[in-house]
Write a protein that holds these residues in place. Sequence first.
Motif, PDB file in Angstrom:
ATOM      1  N   GLU A  78       0.862  -1.277   0.049  1.00 35.89           N
ATOM      2  CA  GLU A  78      -0.056   0.005   0.037  1.00 35.89           C
ATOM      3  C   GLU A  78       1.065   1.199  -0.068  1.00 35.89           C
ATOM      4  OE1 GLU A  78      -2.823  -0.017   3.280  1.00 35.89           O
ATOM      5  OE2 GLU A  78      -3.677  -2.045   2.455  1.00 35.89           O
ATOM      6  N   GLU A  79       2.134   1.053   0.431  1.00 38.48           N
ATOM      7  CA  GLU A  79       2.965   2.027   0.338  1.00 38.48           C
ATOM      8  C   GLU A  79       4.412   1.720   0.130  1.00 38.48           C
ATOM      9  OE1 GLU A  79       2.339   3.995   4.147  1.00 38.48           O
ATOM     10  OE2 GLU A  79       2.946   2.242   5.129  1.00 38.48           O
ATOM     11  N   GLY A  80       5.386   2.495   0.214  1.00 41.34           N
ATOM     12  CA  GLY A  80       6.747   2.154   0.111  1.00 41.34           C
ATOM     13  C   GLY A  80       7.741   3.295  -0.270  1.00 41.34           C
ATOM     14  N   LEU A  81       9.044   2.814  -0.083  1.00 42.29           N
ATOM     15  CA  LEU A  81      10.016   3.988  -0.353  1.00 42.29           C
ATOM     16  C   LEU A  81      10.880   3.029  -1.529  1.00 42.29           C
ATOM     17  CD1 LEU A  81      11.961   6.332   0.265  1.00 42.29           C
ATOM     18  CD2 LEU A  81      12.914   4.985   1.986  1.00 42.29           C
ATOM     19  N   PHE A  82      11.041   4.067  -2.767  1.00 42.64           N
ATOM     20  CA  PHE A  82      11.707   3.550  -3.927  1.00 42.64           C
ATOM     21  C   PHE A  82      12.866   4.425  -4.118  1.00 42.64           C
ATOM     22  CE2 PHE A  82       7.202   2.283  -3.924  1.00 42.64           C
ATOM     23  CZ  PHE A  82       7.320   1.222  -4.534  1.00 42.64           C
ATOM     24  N   PHE A  83      13.863   3.558  -4.324  1.00 37.55           N
ATOM     25  CA  PHE A  83      15.225   4.270  -4.914  1.00 37.55           C
ATOM     26  C   PHE A  83      15.451   3.676  -6.448  1.00 37.55           C
ATOM     27  CE2 PHE A  83      15.681   4.121  -0.414  1.00 37.55           C
ATOM     28  CZ  PHE A  83      16.270   5.535  -0.181  1.00 37.55           C
ATOM     29  N   LEU A  84      15.257   4.681  -7.198  1.00 41.19           N
ATOM     30  CA  LEU A  84      15.102   4.215  -8.712  1.00 41.19           C
ATOM     31  C   LEU A  84      16.193   4.921  -9.527  1.00 41.19           C
ATOM     32  CD1 LEU A  84      11.305   4.392  -9.438  1.00 41.19           C
ATOM     33  CD2 LEU A  84      12.684   2.437  -8.439  1.00 41.19           C
ATOM     34  N   ASP A  85      17.027   4.069 -10.549  1.00 42.52           N
ATOM     35  CA  ASP A  85      17.990   4.584 -11.502  1.00 42.52           C
ATOM     36  C   ASP A  85      16.961   4.921 -12.543  1.00 42.52           C
ATOM     37  OD1 ASP A  85      19.971   5.439 -13.033  1.00 42.52           O
ATOM     38  OD2 ASP A  85      20.773   3.560 -12.963  1.00 42.52           O
ATOM     39  N   MET A  86      17.366   6.037 -13.380  1.00 41.27           N
ATOM     40  CA  MET A  86      16.500   6.316 -14.472  1.00 41.27           C
ATOM     41  C   MET A  86      16.634   5.549 -15.800  1.00 41.27           C
ATOM     42  SD  MET A  86      14.532   9.033 -14.507  1.00 41.27           S
ATOM     43  CE  MET A  86      14.287  10.558 -13.695  1.00 41.27           C
ATOM     44  N   GLU A  87      18.275   5.184 -15.923  1.00 39.49           N
ATOM     45  CA  GLU A  87      18.394   4.244 -16.953  1.00 39.49           C
ATOM     46  C   GLU A  87      18.856   3.082 -16.628  1.00 39.49           C
ATOM     47  OE1 GLU A  87      21.784   4.446 -20.701  1.00 39.49           O
ATOM     48  OE2 GLU A  87      22.032   5.901 -19.340  1.00 39.49           O
ATOM     49  N   ILE A  88      18.265   2.085 -17.222  1.00 34.44           N
ATOM     50  CA  ILE A  88      18.445   0.454 -16.919  1.00 34.44           C
ATOM     51  C   ILE A  88      18.768  -0.099 -18.161  1.00 34.44           C
ATOM     52  CG2 ILE A  88      17.296  -1.596 -16.147  1.00 34.44           C
ATOM     53  CD1 ILE A  88      17.637   0.666 -13.923  1.00 34.44           C
ATOM     54  N   GLY A  89      19.923  -0.597 -18.169  1.00 32.43           N
ATOM     55  CA  GLY A  89      20.354  -1.149 -19.540  1.00 32.43           C
ATOM     56  C   GLY A  89      20.361  -0.095 -20.568  1.00 32.43           C
ATOM     57  N   SER A  90      19.826  -0.465 -21.874  1.00 37.59           N
ATOM     58  CA  SER A  90      19.796   0.447 -22.929  1.00 37.59           C
ATOM     59  C   SER A  90      18.355   1.268 -23.064  1.00 37.59           C
ATOM     60  CB  SER A  90      19.808  -0.277 -24.159  1.00 37.59           C
ATOM     61  OG  SER A  90      18.719  -1.381 -24.213  1.00 37.59           O
ATOM     62  N   GLN A  91      17.648   1.351 -21.787  1.00 38.92           N
ATOM     63  CA  GLN A  91      16.546   2.024 -21.920  1.00 38.92           C
ATOM     64  C   GLN A  91      16.764   3.257 -20.863  1.00 38.92           C
ATOM     65  OE1 GLN A  91      13.744  -0.764 -20.106  1.00 38.92           O
ATOM     66  NE2 GLN A  91      13.439  -2.115 -21.690  1.00 38.92           N
ATOM     67  N   PRO A  92      16.983   4.356 -21.755  1.00 43.02           N
ATOM     68  CA  PRO A  92      17.333   5.549 -20.740  1.00 43.02           C
ATOM     69  C   PRO A  92      16.094   6.183 -19.716  1.00 43.02           C
ATOM     70  CG  PRO A  92      16.834   6.100 -23.074  1.00 43.02           C
ATOM     71  CD  PRO A  92      16.848   4.701 -23.148  1.00 43.02           C
ATOM     72  N   GLN A  93      14.896   5.592 -19.902  1.00 40.05           N
ATOM     73  CA  GLN A  93      13.909   6.265 -19.239  1.00 40.05           C
ATOM     74  C   GLN A  93      13.338   5.097 -18.590  1.00 40.05           C
ATOM     75  OE1 GLN A  93      11.051   9.075 -20.938  1.00 40.05           O
ATOM     76  NE2 GLN A  93      12.932  10.300 -21.867  1.00 40.05           N
ATOM     77  N   ALA A  94      13.725   3.811 -18.424  1.00 45.31           N
ATOM     78  CA  ALA A  94      13.150   2.765 -17.607  1.00 45.31           C
ATOM     79  C   ALA A  94      12.662   3.148 -16.206  1.00 45.31           C
ATOM     80  CB  ALA A  94      14.022   1.511 -17.688  1.00 45.31           C
ATOM     81  N   GLY A  95      13.449   3.719 -15.520  1.00 39.72           N
ATOM     82  CA  GLY A  95      13.207   3.942 -14.022  1.00 39.72           C
ATOM     83  C   GLY A  95      12.085   4.933 -14.051  1.00 39.72           C
ATOM     84  N   LEU A  96      12.095   5.966 -14.866  1.00 36.99           N
ATOM     85  CA  LEU A  96      10.916   7.079 -14.988  1.00 36.99           C
ATOM     86  C   LEU A  96       9.576   6.354 -15.267  1.00 36.99           C
ATOM     87  CD1 LEU A  96      10.310  10.272 -14.902  1.00 36.99           C
ATOM     88  CD2 LEU A  96      10.932  10.187 -17.216  1.00 36.99           C
ATOM     89  N   ASN A  97       9.720   5.590 -16.372  1.00 34.21           N
ATOM     90  CA  ASN A  97       8.588   4.873 -16.550  1.00 34.21           C
ATOM     91  C   ASN A  97       7.773   4.006 -15.367  1.00 34.21           C
ATOM     92  OD1 ASN A  97       8.542   5.843 -19.214  1.00 34.21           O
ATOM     93  ND2 ASN A  97       9.579   4.182 -19.978  1.00 34.21           N
TER      94      ASN A  97
END
Length: 165
Positions: free
Chosen positions: A52-71
Motif C-alpha cells: 500500500e506504500e513504500g520507499l523507492f530508490f530508482l535509477d533512471m537508465e536501466i540497460g539500454s532504456q534511458p527512461q526505464a526508471g522514470l516509466n
Amino acid sequence: MLPVYILEDNEAQRSEYTSIINNTIMIEEYDMQLAVATDDPQVLLDSIASSEEGLFFLDMEIGSQPQAGLNLADDVRHRLPFAQIVFITTHEELSFLTLERRIAPLDYILKEQGPDTVKTKIEADIRATIDILKSEAEEHKNILGYKIGTRFFFSPYQRCYYAKY
C-alpha cells in the motif's frame, strides 16, 4: 513495516545502496525492510502488488532504456499514490520530466556528486520518509472524514462537537 525497493542495473552500486539502506534501518531501528533490490523493472513492479506504500530508490537508465526508471516511477505513482520515490541517476536532464509526469519525487540524487554525498542523501531520504509517515499518521488520526451526497468533508476532531448517549 514499510517496504524499501531498489532499481539499479549496476551491481556494485546496487550492493552499495543495499548496504547503506540496511545499515540505516538497523542503526536507527526503523520499521522498514528492504523488499527488493533488482535490475529488472518488471520484478520490482510485480513485487509491489500487495503493498500500500513504500520507499523507492530508482535509477533512471536501466540497460539500454534511458527512461526505464522514470516509466517505472510513473507506474508506481499510479498504483501507490503516497509512495516516496527517490531517483539516483546520472541523468540530470531528465529531472524536468518527473515534474511533467507529476511523479513528485522526494529527492533527485546525482551519482556524480560522489559516493559520500549519495550515502548521506540516501540516509536523509530514509529519515525524511519516516518523518513524513509519522506526520501523516498524526494528522489522519485527528481528522474526521465524512461524505454527504457526492461531497467529501474533513474536519479536525478538535473542531467537532458531539454528544454521548
